[in-house]
Design a protein around this motif. Structure first.
Motif, short mmCIF file in Angstrom:
data_model
loop_
_atom_site.label_atom_id
_atom_site.label_comp_id
_atom_site.label_asym_id
_atom_site.label_seq_id
_atom_site.Cartn_x
_atom_site.Cartn_y
_atom_site.Cartn_z
N ARG A 1 -3.00 13.62 30.56
CA ARG A 1 -4.06 12.64 30.36
C ARG A 1 -3.55 11.21 30.46
O ARG A 1 -4.32 10.29 30.79
N LYS A 2 -2.27 11.00 30.18
CA LYS A 2 -1.71 9.65 30.32
C LYS A 2 -1.90 9.14 31.74
O LYS A 2 -2.32 8.00 31.96
N TYR A 3 -1.63 10.00 32.72
CA TYR A 3 -1.63 9.58 34.12
C TYR A 3 -3.03 9.64 34.73
O TYR A 3 -3.27 9.06 35.78
N ILE B 1 -3.97 17.17 9.38
CA ILE B 1 -5.04 17.31 10.36
C ILE B 1 -5.74 15.99 10.63
O ILE B 1 -6.07 15.68 11.79
N LYS B 2 -5.98 15.19 9.61
CA LYS B 2 -6.66 13.90 9.84
C LYS B 2 -5.88 13.04 10.81
O LYS B 2 -6.46 12.45 11.74
N ASN B 3 -4.57 12.95 10.64
CA ASN B 3 -3.76 12.14 11.54
C ASN B 3 -3.78 12.67 12.97
O ASN B 3 -3.77 11.90 13.93
N ILE B 4 -3.83 13.99 13.11
CA ILE B 4 -3.88 14.58 14.44
C ILE B 4 -5.24 14.31 15.09
O ILE B 4 -5.32 14.03 16.29
N ILE B 5 -6.30 14.35 14.31
CA ILE B 5 -7.62 14.02 14.85
C ILE B 5 -7.66 12.57 15.31
O ILE B 5 -8.18 12.25 16.39
N VAL B 6 -7.11 11.67 14.51
CA VAL B 6 -7.04 10.26 14.88
C VAL B 6 -6.29 10.10 16.19
O VAL B 6 -6.73 9.39 17.11
N HIS B 7 -5.15 10.77 16.30
CA HIS B 7 -4.35 10.71 17.52
C HIS B 7 -5.10 11.29 18.72
O HIS B 7 -5.14 10.70 19.81
N GLU B 8 -5.71 12.46 18.51
CA GLU B 8 -6.36 13.15 19.62
C GLU B 8 -7.58 12.36 20.13
O GLU B 8 -7.84 12.32 21.34
N ARG B 9 -8.29 11.71 19.23
CA ARG B 9 -9.42 10.88 19.67
C ARG B 9 -8.90 9.67 20.46
O ARG B 9 -9.55 9.23 21.42
N TYR B 10 -7.76 9.14 20.07
CA TYR B 10 -7.17 8.00 20.78
C TYR B 10 -6.90 8.37 22.24
O TYR B 10 -7.34 7.68 23.17
N VAL B 11 -6.17 9.47 22.47
CA VAL B 11 -5.74 9.78 23.83
C VAL B 11 -6.85 10.41 24.66
O VAL B 11 -6.98 10.14 25.86
N GLU B 12 -7.65 11.28 24.06
CA GLU B 12 -8.71 11.95 24.81
C GLU B 12 -9.81 10.97 25.22
O GLU B 12 -10.33 11.05 26.33
#
Length: 542
Positions: free
Chosen positions: A334-336, A475-486
């Motif tokens: 997803r980065k690229y 899990i909260k931190n992973i959701i925050v991260h996943e929303r950022y990149v997705e």
């Protein structure tokens, strides 16, 4: 829907102007007016189009231009470039005479006015029309009133003017401020009514001419988003997670949506990609001749915030920053697909030159710490400054991640990754899609022949990994991260931080480091609006 927009531009102007001028004796026997229009089913169907058009922005205050600045610039994920010295992030003290904000105020309120007019005319229509069609049109009007108001409150706060019916007296043009909670209640009511009245996606889109119109799933998803966004839509109030969970569950269990195997397909243009099975709601762009309103219905995104300066004639006024580049895990395709960056996609200029990142970097005028936005931008230069790539406002992956957040808040973090009653199950669906091989991508990109390598949720939890100072240990931190990149570049990051920050201030730290304060939570009311309306008071930023 794009076809509908092409032939509605002139009509939209008629409806908006005739619905917004004060009461004066200005009758023109050769000009349409609200008193002689809305007499046929076709005219009734056209009534909702101006409320859709407002999201694009005839004054370029919508997603054609102003909205991506207004929604992205305040966040920690995008920075202004050297070309725009007075942009918001400098001091979080945007002047009240900023044109982009005034244009958004105008266009979005035009959307509210158009929706109000449509609701009145549809409800009072006594001509021949199927009940199902009448309900669908009314549902669209309620949905669009709520959506235009949601944008306005996100930008300016809940004390903006409140209008829930067409204006009929001169005094109504100069209202005071809305009461606390008044617009939030309207949004909840409107999205709820829309969900009751609108058909599901498969039923509505069976007629290709209706693709892009609001559906029941869109209304349910936005109702859920309203509940989650309550801390910023009704400041001081907590998010309503249980109510949001119920609405999101309906969307998921409807079976109307699914993740596309190719993540990039969600930002490409063309009938094979736009309004696809992952799209819950998107703004329909059209780039045609001026006489058809082409320059009032298209997107300037690729030119304004897409390819880096010095390549392909791009202007590049707003750009993803180093924090955003570092947020993507190693091995995440997803980065690229999201950024123009080292190791990423090539861009072809009009002269045939194929530009890789090294070429882009070498031709940058300045700001070499920033990157480009590939998402919703073409991989090749076009002769025009604008294009017709639709703006995706809500995707199914957003629904899954919001649902995961609700399940997490309800205390389900320890449930197995295979358990659909726990948040890991839905986060993992999004991460699994990210790892899929994309054979249609540029051949030099490794993920066109090999899968991504980001770990599953359990392995990420156990990894001890820290991303931009945030440990991936809950899990909260992973959701925050996943929303950022997705959802990077899809206008949610800043508002996610605000709504989380109202419950736990640590999520505001990255904004505070840029000079943000709670006073700057919203933009100031346009100076011209306050000058024209003596009954209206500005917000804290005025």
């Amino acid at each position: 829907m794009k076809k509908i927009l092409r032939y509605s531009v002139a009509l939209s102007a008629i409806i908006l102007v005739s619905g917004c001028i004060p009461e004066m004796d200005l009758n023109n026997p050769e000009q349409l007016s609200v008193d002689i229009y809305y007499k046929t089913e076709e005219q009734l169907e056209a009534a909702v189009i101006p409320a859709y058009q407002a999201l694009i922005g005839p004054n370029q205050g919508g997603y054609a231009r102003a909205m991506y600045f207004n929604l992205l610039a305040p966040g920690d994920d995008f920075d202004k470039t050297f070309k725009w010295s007075n942009m918001y992030q400098d001091t979080y003290n945007t002047p009240a005479n900023e044109a982009l904000l005034k244009n958004s105020w105008m266009d979005l309120f035009n959307g509210v006015f158009a929706a109000n007019l449509a609701i009145e005319k549809i409800e009072n229509f006594d001509g021949e029309i199927e009940e199902s069609k009448k309900n669908r049109l009314l549902g669209e009007a309620y949905f669009l009133r709520a959506l235009n108001y949601m944008h306005l409150v996100q930008l300016f706060g809940e004390t903006i003017p409140y209008w829930d019916h067409p204006l009929s007296e001169t005094s109504e043009y100069y209202p005071g401020n809305a009461e606390k909670g008044q617009i939030y209640a309207l949004m909840v009511s409107d999205f709820s009514r829309a969900a009751e009245l609108l058909p599901v996606r498969s039923e509505l889109y069976a007629d290709a001419a209706n693709k892009g119109r609001a559906t029941r799933g869109a209304a349910q998803a936005y109702l859920a988003k309203t509940y989650l966004y309550r801390p910023i839509l009704e400041r001081g109030q907590a998010a309503e997670f249980s109510k949001a969970e119920a609405e999101l569950k309906k969307v998921i269990e409807s079976g109307e949506y699914q993740l596309k195997d190719n993540f990039r397909e969600n930002s490409m243009w063309g009938t094979d990609h736009e309004n696809n099975a992952e799209s819950v709601f998107e703004v329909q762009m059209f780039n045609g001749p001026d006489w058809l309103g082409g320059d009032k219905s298209d997107s300037w995104r690729w030119q304004e915030i897409g390819v880096p300066d010095g390549t392909g004639g791009a202007w590049w006024n707003l750009a993803p920053n180093e924090r955003t580049f570092q947020e993507f895990e190693e091995g995440d395709p997803r980065k690229y697909m999201t950024l123009w960056c080292p190791g990423g996609a090539y861009y072809t200029e009009l002269n045939g030159n194929v530009a890789d990142w090294d070429y882009m970097y070498q031709h940058l005028s300045s700001d070499r710490h920033l990157y480009g936005t590939r998402k919703e931008c073409p991989d090749y230069q076009i002769a025009d400054t604008d294009d017709e790539i639709n703006t995706r406002l809500m995707r199914y992956s957003d629904v899954l991640l919001m649902y995961a957040e609700c399940l997490s808040e309800a205390g389900n973090d320890n449930k197995a990754i295979t358990d659909p009653t726990g948040p890991k199950y839905y986060i993992q669906q999004v991460r699994d899609r990210a790892n899929k091989v994309v054979p249609t991508e540029q051949s030099h990109l490794w993920y066109s022949s090999s899968p991504g390598t980001i770990p599953n949720v359990d392995d990420l939890l156990a990894s001890g990994k820290i991303i931009n100072g945030v440990p991936m240990d809950c899990i909260k931190n992973i959701i925050v991260h996943e929303r950022y990149v997705e959802l990077c570049g899809e206008y949610v990051r800043y508002f996610d931080l605000l709504r989380w920050g109202m419950a736990d201030s640590k999520w505001l730290d990255s904004l505070k480091a840029l000079g943000w304060s709670e006073k700057a939570m919203y933009y100031p009311f346009p100076e011209e609006e306050l000058s024209n309306n003596p009954n209206l008071k500005g917000n804290d930023m005025n």
